[in-house]
Design a protein around this motif. Sequence first.
Motif, mmCIF file in Angstrom:
data_model
loop_
_atom_site.group_PDB
_atom_site.id
_atom_site.type_symbol
_atom_site.label_atom_id
_atom_site.label_comp_id
_atom_site.label_asym_id
_atom_site.label_seq_id
_atom_site.Cartn_x
_atom_site.Cartn_y
_atom_site.Cartn_z
ATOM 1 N N ASN A 108 0.851 -1.187 0.000
ATOM 2 C CA ASN A 108 0.000 0.000 0.000
ATOM 3 C C ASN A 108 0.880 1.229 0.000
ATOM 4 O OD1 ASN A 108 -2.497 -1.321 0.180
ATOM 5 N ND2 ASN A 108 -2.429 -1.374 2.404
ATOM 6 N N CYS A 131 -8.793 9.232 -9.971
ATOM 7 C CA CYS A 131 -9.950 8.486 -9.484
ATOM 8 C C CYS A 131 -11.165 9.411 -9.450
ATOM 9 C CB CYS A 131 -9.674 7.929 -8.086
ATOM 10 S SG CYS A 131 -8.359 6.701 -8.080
ATOM 11 N N ASN A 151 -14.640 9.142 -4.657
ATOM 12 C CA ASN A 151 -13.875 8.122 -3.959
ATOM 13 C C ASN A 151 -13.286 8.739 -2.696
ATOM 14 O OD1 ASN A 151 -11.536 6.488 -3.186
ATOM 15 N ND2 ASN A 151 -11.969 5.354 -5.053
ATOM 16 N N GLU A 204 -10.767 8.014 -0.890
ATOM 17 C CA GLU A 204 -9.308 8.097 -0.861
ATOM 18 C C GLU A 204 -8.767 9.015 -1.943
ATOM 19 O OE1 GLU A 204 -7.092 6.815 1.352
ATOM 20 O OE2 GLU A 204 -8.791 6.097 2.499
ATOM 21 N N TYR A 246 -5.399 5.705 -10.320
ATOM 22 C CA TYR A 246 -5.345 4.274 -10.579
ATOM 23 C C TYR A 246 -4.647 4.072 -11.915
ATOM 24 C CZ TYR A 246 -9.189 4.880 -13.879
ATOM 25 O OH TYR A 246 -9.956 5.281 -14.936
ATOM 26 N N CYS A 298 -7.615 2.953 -6.613
ATOM 27 C CA CYS A 298 -7.993 4.223 -5.977
ATOM 28 C C CYS A 298 -7.857 4.208 -4.458
ATOM 29 C CB CYS A 298 -9.418 4.597 -6.380
ATOM 30 S SG CYS A 298 -9.540 5.078 -8.115
ATOM 31 N N GLN A 299 -7.710 3.047 -3.866
ATOM 32 C CA GLN A 299 -7.501 2.943 -2.427
ATOM 33 C C GLN A 299 -6.015 2.821 -2.094
ATOM 34 O OE1 GLN A 299 -10.154 3.272 -0.250
ATOM 35 N NE2 GLN A 299 -11.191 3.766 -2.165
#
Length: 179
Positions: A45, A120, A124, A126, A130, A162-163
């Motif tokens: 991440n 994104c 969203n 976050e 992406y 997107c996260q």
Amino acid sequence: MSIRNIEVCLCGVMSLALLISHTNAGAACPENTRSVDVKGKIYNNAITLGSTLGTVHLVYGKNEKIKCGILGSGGVGQDGALSFIHTIVCDDKFDTGINNEIIHSQLTLNTSGSGVFQLCDSGNPEGGVYGAFYETSVPLFGRGVFQNVAGGEISIEGSINCQFAVDMDFNGYICLPSR
């Protein structure tokens, strides 16, 4: 990350780079070293701008499996260029032969590449971007089973969502001292 609709053609570059890395693997290692195949998956991440943290499922040599953590430090330029230093530390126990000391294997890589990213949806939570990317890693430093690493090349294909979850597949070789 403030990347806006960056588009870089990766198809030909990725195919050519993968072909070159596999074609020249044995010949590219310096004298008195041997080529050791490496492959696997990375799950990480983005934790802050320019930093990633995750896990590596690494297979090296003749199907030796090892689990490792990975810390990335670097970033993405406005043009989609990627530049990271990745440090991998593994859960093995390597006997140094000195005073009964045990260490964990480590491999530090200089990683660069490019990607195709899009913003994104603004809904969203976050935000971010992406897309897909291609990287090449070159070993800088090793400890444990990677002690005295003297070169190599690892090709990486990955994606970010997107996260800020980043998934990568890698394949290549490293040059280790001849036995």
